[in-house]
Motif scaffolding. Structure first.
Motif, PDB file in Angstrom:
ATOM      1  N   MET A   1      -9.984 -12.888   2.122  1.00 13.56           N
ATOM      2  CA  MET A   1      -9.171 -11.711   1.831  1.00 13.56           C
ATOM      3  C   MET A   1      -7.709 -12.135   1.708  1.00 13.56           C
ATOM      4  SD  MET A   1      -8.910  -8.455   1.347  1.00 13.56           S
ATOM      5  CE  MET A   1     -10.543  -7.854   1.822  1.00 13.56           C
ATOM      6  N   ARG A   2      -7.109 -11.843   0.581  1.00 11.53           N
ATOM      7  CA  ARG A   2      -5.721 -12.220   0.378  1.00 11.53           C
ATOM      8  C   ARG A   2      -4.788 -11.080   0.807  1.00 11.53           C
ATOM      9  NH1 ARG A   2      -3.203 -10.282  -4.278  1.00 11.53           N
ATOM     10  NH2 ARG A   2      -4.491  -9.017  -5.671  1.00 11.53           N
ATOM     11  N   ASP A   3      -3.526 -11.425   0.983  1.00  9.02           N
ATOM     12  CA  ASP A   3      -2.512 -10.416   1.252  1.00  9.02           C
ATOM     13  C   ASP A   3      -1.939  -9.901  -0.066  1.00  9.02           C
ATOM     14  OD1 ASP A   3      -2.877 -10.890   3.929  1.00  9.02           O
ATOM     15  OD2 ASP A   3      -1.171 -12.255   4.104  1.00  9.02           O
ATOM     16  N   PHE A   4      -1.134  -8.853   0.032  1.00  2.71           N
ATOM     17  CA  PHE A   4      -0.504  -8.246  -1.132  1.00  2.71           C
ATOM     18  C   PHE A   4       0.992  -8.121  -0.859  1.00  2.71           C
ATOM     19  CE2 PHE A   4      -4.849  -6.834  -0.599  1.00  2.71           C
ATOM     20  CZ  PHE A   4      -5.406  -7.095  -1.829  1.00  2.71           C
ATOM     21  N   GLN A   5       1.746  -7.683  -1.858  1.00  2.00           N
ATOM     22  CA  GLN A   5       3.190  -7.565  -1.686  1.00  2.00           C
ATOM     23  C   GLN A   5       3.696  -6.259  -2.283  1.00  2.00           C
ATOM     24  OE1 GLN A   5       6.022 -10.314  -3.728  1.00  2.00           O
ATOM     25  NE2 GLN A   5       6.601 -10.906  -1.641  1.00  2.00           N
ATOM     26  N   CYS A   6       4.503  -5.573  -1.504  1.00  2.00           N
ATOM     27  CA  CYS A   6       5.113  -4.329  -1.965  1.00  2.00           C
ATOM     28  C   CYS A   6       6.250  -4.650  -2.941  1.00  2.00           C
ATOM     29  CB  CYS A   6       5.639  -3.544  -0.767  1.00  2.00           C
ATOM     30  SG  CYS A   6       6.333  -1.926  -1.191  1.00  2.00           S
ATOM     31  N   VAL A   7       6.681  -3.659  -3.706  1.00  2.00           N
ATOM     32  CA  VAL A   7       7.811  -3.843  -4.612  1.00  2.00           C
ATOM     33  C   VAL A   7       9.090  -4.169  -3.852  1.00  2.00           C
ATOM     34  CG1 VAL A   7       6.906  -2.440  -6.505  1.00  2.00           C
ATOM     35  CG2 VAL A   7       8.155  -1.343  -4.622  1.00  2.00           C
ATOM     36  N   CYS A   8       9.148  -3.828  -2.581  1.00  2.00           N
ATOM     37  CA  CYS A   8      10.330  -4.125  -1.777  1.00  2.00           C
ATOM     38  C   CYS A   8      10.283  -5.520  -1.188  1.00  2.00           C
ATOM     39  CB  CYS A   8      10.488  -3.094  -0.659  1.00  2.00           C
ATOM     40  SG  CYS A   8       9.268  -3.229   0.666  1.00  2.00           S
ATOM     41  N   LYS A 117     -16.984  -1.317   4.817  1.00  6.81           N
ATOM     42  CA  LYS A 117     -17.668  -1.242   3.515  1.00  6.81           C
ATOM     43  C   LYS A 117     -16.736  -1.667   2.392  1.00  6.81           C
ATOM     44  CE  LYS A 117     -18.004   2.454   1.132  1.00  6.81           C
ATOM     45  NZ  LYS A 117     -18.220   3.868   0.758  1.00  6.81           N
ATOM     46  N   ARG A 118     -15.478  -1.245   2.442  1.00  5.89           N
ATOM     47  CA  ARG A 118     -14.546  -1.620   1.386  1.00  5.89           C
ATOM     48  C   ARG A 118     -14.301  -3.129   1.368  1.00  5.89           C
ATOM     49  NH1 ARG A 118     -12.016   3.112   3.151  1.00  5.89           N
ATOM     50  NH2 ARG A 118     -10.393   1.957   4.290  1.00  5.89           N
ATOM     51  N   ARG A 119     -14.290  -3.758   2.528  1.00  2.00           N
ATOM     52  CA  ARG A 119     -14.156  -5.220   2.550  1.00  2.00           C
ATOM     53  C   ARG A 119     -15.367  -5.874   1.895  1.00  2.00           C
ATOM     54  NH1 ARG A 119     -10.644  -8.669   5.552  1.00  2.00           N
ATOM     55  NH2 ARG A 119      -8.782  -7.478   6.120  1.00  2.00           N
TER      56      ARG A 119
END
Length: 351
Positions: A1-8, A117-119
């Motif tokens: 599972m990777r991380d994500f980044q917000c626009v900020c 379940k989403r994972r």
């Protein structure tokens, strides 16, 4: 599972619903495989459903009904004809969260179910596997979350077993309670028992029919796992009758895998998903220097098995011991099990 980044610039995690830095609401788009920062669409008609705009791309979305109504989902609706996201569209039966009997507890348990379940769905989509619901195909995938009278005396069912039948995965809602799950883990002598583990295991039964269908597949399967045509009910009875006598001498991945070839396959399938998801996470957090899991490409199974067996799982267990908790991966993979994981890999990525 990777991380994500917000626009900020803030790091985001798969389950986040709000950015902790800029406070923008978030939603996951399974098609783009990205967690998006959102802003509400203004000046909609009074009768229109609320719409949200991805701050980066300007694409418009609606929130899943299970988010707006129950706050148990953070996925976005990507089809204008749907009210539910891709993951929630797979639900066949959900808990009765509107009744008065312990409704808040039931909703918390359901939320944990949906999270696990989403994972699972994230990993299945990343592997390029078909994740079609029964609305698209009668042989599609569906989920049922049921209570029984052991956790809810008002329930209709006296006893609900977690399992799979013709594409329908049923999970006892009480499995979302840590105390109930830990008691079951100890009673059954299991070294590992989690909600995500349940979902991964049961999905293996579903994909057995999808991925093993040629005579050559069955020939190789039976050489590795045994004859899946063996009577299941008899195998189940024998397994639990001799469970107290088991001394861990089997070379299978778990004691439950000893029961029947179908369960051996489902256990190995679950462990393949454990491995690929954790390898992606290990690269994301810098534990692995080499990125072994790349979307849209076929992983090198030998390098994955080597990294998993000699680097990542060992590091995970060492970190857990430093915190005084159980090993996160309490398994030793025998040469026979490694061959079975190679077989799972070959079915997912046929040459």
């Amino acid at each position: 599972m990777r991380d994500f980044q917000c626009v900020c610039g803030q790091t985001l995690y798969f389950e986040n619903t709000v950015c902790t830095s800029c406070k923008r609401p978030l939603g996951y788009d399974p098609i783009r495989s990205d967690l998006l920062a959102l802003e509400p669409v203004e000046n909609l008609d009074a009768d229109s459903l609320p719409m949200w705009t991805d701050v980066k791309s300007g694409a418009e979305y609606r929130r899943c009904f299970n988010d707006t109504e129950y706050q148990v989902c953070n996925w976005l609706v990507t089809s204008p004809q749907e009210n539910f996201c891709h993951a929630c569209n797979l639900n066949d039966t959900i808990p009765d969260v509107d009744s008065s009997y312990r409704a808040n507890r039931r909703r918390r348990w359901w939320g944990r179910m949906e999270q696990a379940k989403r994972r699972l769905i994230y990993t299945l989509l990343a592997l390029g596997l078909p994740v079609d619901g029964k609305a698209e195909h009668t042989a599609g995938l569906a989920f049922s979350f049921l209570e029984d009278q052991r956790s809810n005396p008002m329930a209709d069912e006296e006893h609900v077993l977690t399992g799979h039948l013709q594409g329908l995965i049923t999970v006892n809602l009480a499995e979302a309670d840590a105390i109930n799950r830990e008691q079951a883990r100890q009673d059954l002598g299991e070294s590992y028992r989690t909600l995500l583990g349940h979902f991964r295991h049961e999905s293996g039964h579903y994909y057995f029919d999808k991925l093993i269908f040629k005579p050559a597949h069955f020939q190789e399967f039976r050489a590795l796992f045994g004859d899946e045509r063996a009577d299941y009910d008899e195998a189940l009875e024998q397994h639990y009758a001799k469970m107290a006598e088991m001394k861990g001498e089997s070379d299978r991945v778990s004691a439950y895998a000893d029961m029947h070839p179908h369960e051996d396959w489902a256990e190995c399938w679950a462990h393949y998903l454990h491995m690929t998801d954790c390898l992606e996470t290990a690269w994301q957090v810098g534990l692995l220097q080499e990125r072994l899991i790349n979307p849209g490409t076929t992983p090198d199974i030998e390098r994955c098995l080597e990294a998993w067996s000699t680097e990542v799982s060992i590091a995970m267990n060492a970190l857990n011991r430093s915190m005084g908790v159980r090993d996160s991966y309490p398994f030793v993979l025998s040469p026979n099990t490694l061959n079975k994981l190679r077989f799972v890999h070959q079915r997912i990525y046929p040459s």
